[in-house]
Scaffold this active site. Structure first.
Site, mmCIF file in Angstrom:
data_model
loop_
_atom_site.group_PDB
_atom_site.id
_atom_site.type_symbol
_atom_site.label_atom_id
_atom_site.label_comp_id
_atom_site.label_asym_id
_atom_site.label_seq_id
_atom_site.Cartn_x
_atom_site.Cartn_y
_atom_site.Cartn_z
ATOM 1 N N LYS A 1 -22.337 -7.293 -24.144
ATOM 2 C CA LYS A 1 -23.698 -7.656 -23.714
ATOM 3 C C LYS A 1 -24.728 -7.251 -24.784
ATOM 4 O O LYS A 1 -25.544 -8.064 -25.209
ATOM 5 C CB LYS A 1 -24.038 -6.995 -22.362
ATOM 6 C CG LYS A 1 -23.075 -7.376 -21.237
ATOM 7 C CD LYS A 1 -23.481 -6.781 -19.902
ATOM 8 C CE LYS A 1 -23.389 -5.276 -19.826
ATOM 9 N NZ LYS A 1 -22.023 -4.722 -19.957
ATOM 10 N N ARG B 1 -27.107 -4.548 -11.206
ATOM 11 C CA ARG B 1 -25.724 -4.070 -11.223
ATOM 12 C C ARG B 1 -25.166 -3.870 -9.819
ATOM 13 O O ARG B 1 -24.009 -3.486 -9.672
ATOM 14 C CB ARG B 1 -25.726 -2.727 -11.921
ATOM 15 C CG ARG B 1 -24.861 -2.660 -13.148
ATOM 16 C CD ARG B 1 -25.086 -1.290 -13.713
ATOM 17 N NE ARG B 1 -24.151 -0.938 -14.708
ATOM 18 C CZ ARG B 1 -24.395 -1.027 -16.011
ATOM 19 N NH1 ARG B 1 -25.520 -1.529 -16.438
ATOM 20 N NH2 ARG B 1 -23.489 -0.610 -16.855
ATOM 21 N N ARG C 1 -15.500 2.197 -30.096
ATOM 22 C CA ARG C 1 -16.896 2.614 -30.279
ATOM 23 C C ARG C 1 -17.020 4.138 -30.218
ATOM 24 O O ARG C 1 -17.878 4.724 -30.882
ATOM 25 C CB ARG C 1 -17.782 1.959 -29.210
ATOM 26 C CG ARG C 1 -19.250 2.229 -29.422
ATOM 27 C CD ARG C 1 -20.122 1.420 -28.493
ATOM 28 N NE ARG C 1 -19.934 1.820 -27.107
ATOM 29 C CZ ARG C 1 -20.502 1.208 -26.080
ATOM 30 N NH1 ARG C 1 -21.268 0.169 -26.274
ATOM 31 N NH2 ARG C 1 -20.297 1.623 -24.848
ATOM 32 N N ARG D 1 -20.758 7.859 -27.895
ATOM 33 C CA ARG D 1 -21.467 7.818 -26.606
ATOM 34 C C ARG D 1 -20.689 8.652 -25.589
ATOM 35 O O ARG D 1 -19.459 8.523 -25.501
ATOM 36 C CB ARG D 1 -21.591 6.358 -26.132
ATOM 37 C CG ARG D 1 -23.019 5.947 -25.875
ATOM 38 C CD ARG D 1 -23.112 4.489 -25.563
ATOM 39 N NE ARG D 1 -22.780 4.183 -24.183
ATOM 40 C CZ ARG D 1 -22.981 3.005 -23.602
ATOM 41 N NH1 ARG D 1 -23.505 2.031 -24.303
ATOM 42 N NH2 ARG D 1 -22.662 2.799 -22.350
ATOM 43 N N ARG E 1 -16.058 3.474 -14.997
ATOM 44 C CA ARG E 1 -17.100 2.437 -15.166
ATOM 45 C C ARG E 1 -16.533 1.059 -14.803
ATOM 46 O O ARG E 1 -17.223 0.248 -14.169
ATOM 47 C CB ARG E 1 -17.617 2.444 -16.614
ATOM 48 C CG ARG E 1 -18.524 3.619 -16.903
ATOM 49 C CD ARG E 1 -18.614 3.940 -18.389
ATOM 50 N NE ARG E 1 -19.186 2.892 -19.191
ATOM 51 C CZ ARG E 1 -19.060 2.815 -20.521
ATOM 52 N NH1 ARG E 1 -18.367 3.739 -21.173
ATOM 53 N NH2 ARG E 1 -19.620 1.834 -21.178
HETATM 54 P P1 AP5 Z 1 -21.353 -3.801 -26.476
HETATM 55 O O1 AP5 Z 1 -22.047 -4.988 -27.026
HETATM 56 O O2 AP5 Z 1 -22.043 -2.479 -26.544
HETATM 57 O O3 AP5 Z 1 -20.877 -4.085 -24.988
HETATM 58 P P2 AP5 Z 1 -21.667 -3.894 -23.635
HETATM 59 O O4 AP5 Z 1 -21.186 -4.946 -22.695
HETATM 60 O O5 AP5 Z 1 -23.147 -3.826 -23.913
HETATM 61 O O6 AP5 Z 1 -21.089 -2.481 -23.220
HETATM 62 P P3 AP5 Z 1 -21.788 -1.142 -22.733
HETATM 63 O O7 AP5 Z 1 -20.744 -0.103 -22.754
HETATM 64 O O8 AP5 Z 1 -23.046 -0.848 -23.504
HETATM 65 O O9 AP5 Z 1 -22.165 -1.599 -21.298
HETATM 66 P P4 AP5 Z 1 -22.266 -0.774 -20.017
HETATM 67 O O10 AP5 Z 1 -22.570 -1.837 -19.028
HETATM 68 O O11 AP5 Z 1 -21.122 0.106 -19.681
HETATM 69 O O12 AP5 Z 1 -23.411 0.282 -20.371
HETATM 70 P P5 AP5 Z 1 -24.979 0.323 -20.126
HETATM 71 O O13 AP5 Z 1 -25.575 0.816 -21.369
HETATM 72 O O14 AP5 Z 1 -25.507 -0.923 -19.505
HETATM 73 O O15 AP5 Z 1 -19.919 -3.719 -27.216
HETATM 74 C C1 AP5 Z 1 -19.039 -2.662 -26.968
HETATM 75 C C2 AP5 Z 1 -18.210 -2.437 -28.243
HETATM 76 O O16 AP5 Z 1 -17.406 -3.587 -28.476
HETATM 77 C C3 AP5 Z 1 -19.062 -2.237 -29.508
HETATM 78 O O17 AP5 Z 1 -18.432 -1.298 -30.330
HETATM 79 C C4 AP5 Z 1 -19.079 -3.625 -30.143
HETATM 80 O O18 AP5 Z 1 -19.217 -3.574 -31.538
HETATM 81 C C5 AP5 Z 1 -17.709 -4.150 -29.752
HETATM 82 N N1 AP5 Z 1 -17.696 -5.601 -29.581
HETATM 83 C C6 AP5 Z 1 -18.632 -6.368 -28.986
HETATM 84 N N2 AP5 Z 1 -18.273 -7.660 -28.972
HETATM 85 C C7 AP5 Z 1 -17.049 -7.712 -29.582
HETATM 86 C C8 AP5 Z 1 -16.145 -8.781 -29.876
HETATM 87 N N3 AP5 Z 1 -16.431 -10.071 -29.554
HETATM 88 N N4 AP5 Z 1 -14.987 -8.471 -30.495
HETATM 89 C C9 AP5 Z 1 -14.696 -7.181 -30.833
HETATM 90 N N5 AP5 Z 1 -15.515 -6.125 -30.595
HETATM 91 C C10 AP5 Z 1 -16.676 -6.401 -29.961
HETATM 92 O O19 AP5 Z 1 -25.083 1.443 -18.979
HETATM 93 C C11 AP5 Z 1 -24.743 2.784 -19.223
HETATM 94 C C12 AP5 Z 1 -24.961 3.612 -17.965
HETATM 95 O O20 AP5 Z 1 -26.359 3.580 -17.601
HETATM 96 C C13 AP5 Z 1 -24.237 3.130 -16.702
HETATM 97 O O21 AP5 Z 1 -22.895 3.586 -16.649
HETATM 98 C C14 AP5 Z 1 -25.118 3.748 -15.597
HETATM 99 O O22 AP5 Z 1 -24.869 5.122 -15.466
HETATM 100 C C15 AP5 Z 1 -26.517 3.579 -16.168
HETATM 101 N N6 AP5 Z 1 -27.123 2.308 -15.777
HETATM 102 C C16 AP5 Z 1 -27.557 1.309 -16.637
HETATM 103 N N7 AP5 Z 1 -28.055 0.288 -15.941
HETATM 104 C C17 AP5 Z 1 -27.959 0.618 -14.629
HETATM 105 C C18 AP5 Z 1 -28.295 -0.062 -13.419
HETATM 106 N N8 AP5 Z 1 -28.839 -1.300 -13.439
HETATM 107 N N9 AP5 Z 1 -28.038 0.569 -12.239
HETATM 108 C C19 AP5 Z 1 -27.504 1.801 -12.208
HETATM 109 N N10 AP5 Z 1 -27.134 2.499 -13.316
HETATM 110 C C20 AP5 Z 1 -27.372 1.903 -14.524
#
Ligand code: AP5
Length: 196
Positions: free
Chosen positions: A14, A89, A128, A134, A145
């Protein structure tokens, strides 16, 4: 103005894809994960409250994150269109979003679902962990997660499938980053064309 949700499990890409979409379509990237990590880094009251929840890979409370988004969507830089990443979410968050958009005559136009198999998600997030450190990128927390994603977040897709005014585009996210970016671009272009 286009309100798009970039949807998918942890590690589906994402954040990575958001960079391409926002540039092409002039949307404001609103990532709740980034906003919360920023608050935690600054040690604000909100940051201190959410840091331990995030470290375990659990979701922060709905009412808290809804307040954060409601305030962000009032900012002037979000008035031309937004790309929501990591929100909504849960179904209650989706309902709250729909209601706040409805009040200003807006709606969710498009949900882009990045579909990636679970083994690849784990592989990417462990990768990552080596480079970014992280706190929630360790095997136990990643599995938590992903479990929470299946239990609480996947139903958000059904919520929008039930809404005829919202388009859903499923994008195969299991490919090199630039190939996925092309697929995402085609999906958004298709939506613009269909909406025109
Ligand atoms: P990346 O692009 O970072 O993937 P992502 O889908 O953004 O993954 P995240 O881990 O950031 O998402 P998340 O939903 O767990 O965390 P969030 O920050 O929203 O890519 C991941 C890796 O893969 C990178 O190294 C990238 O280079 C690699 N990659 C990408 N595309 C690739 C490809 N095509 N091929 C190969 N490699 C690739 O949330 C974190 C925390 O915040 C949650 O756990 C929760 O505690 C809290 N939180 C956030 N939002 C809410 C909400 N709405 N409600 C409640 N709690 C929330």
């Amino acid at each position: 103005m286009l309100i798009t949700i970039l949807f998918g499990p942890p590690g589906s890409g994402k954040g990575t894809q958001a960079a391409y979409i926002t540039k092409r379509y002039g949307l404001q990237h609103v990532s709740t994960g980034e906003m919360l990590r920023d608050e935690a880094d600054k040690g604000t009251e909100l940051g201190n409250e959410v840091a331990p929840i995030m470290a375990e890979g659990n979701l922060v409370p709905d009412d808290l994150i809804v307040r954060v988004i409601e305030s962000r969507l009032r900012d002037s830089d979000t008035q031309r269109g937004v790309l929501l990443d990591g929100f909504p979410r849960t179904v209650p968050q989706a309902r709250a979003l729909d209601e706040m958009l409805r009040r200003s005559g807006r709606k969710v136009d498009l949900v882009l679902f990045l579909d990636v198999p679970e083994d690849k998600l784990i592989q990417r997030l462990l990768g990552r962990a080596q480079t970014e450190g992280r706190e929630d990128d360790n095997l136990e927390t990643i599995q938590n997660r992903i479990e929470i994603y299946h239990r609480d977040t996947e139903p958000v897709l059904d919520h929008y499938r039930d809404q005829p005014s919202t388009a859903i585009e499923v994008v195969d996210g299991d490919a090199p980053i630039l190939d996925v970016a092309r697929r995402v671009r085609d999906a958004v272009d298709r939506h613009y064309r269909d909406a025109a």
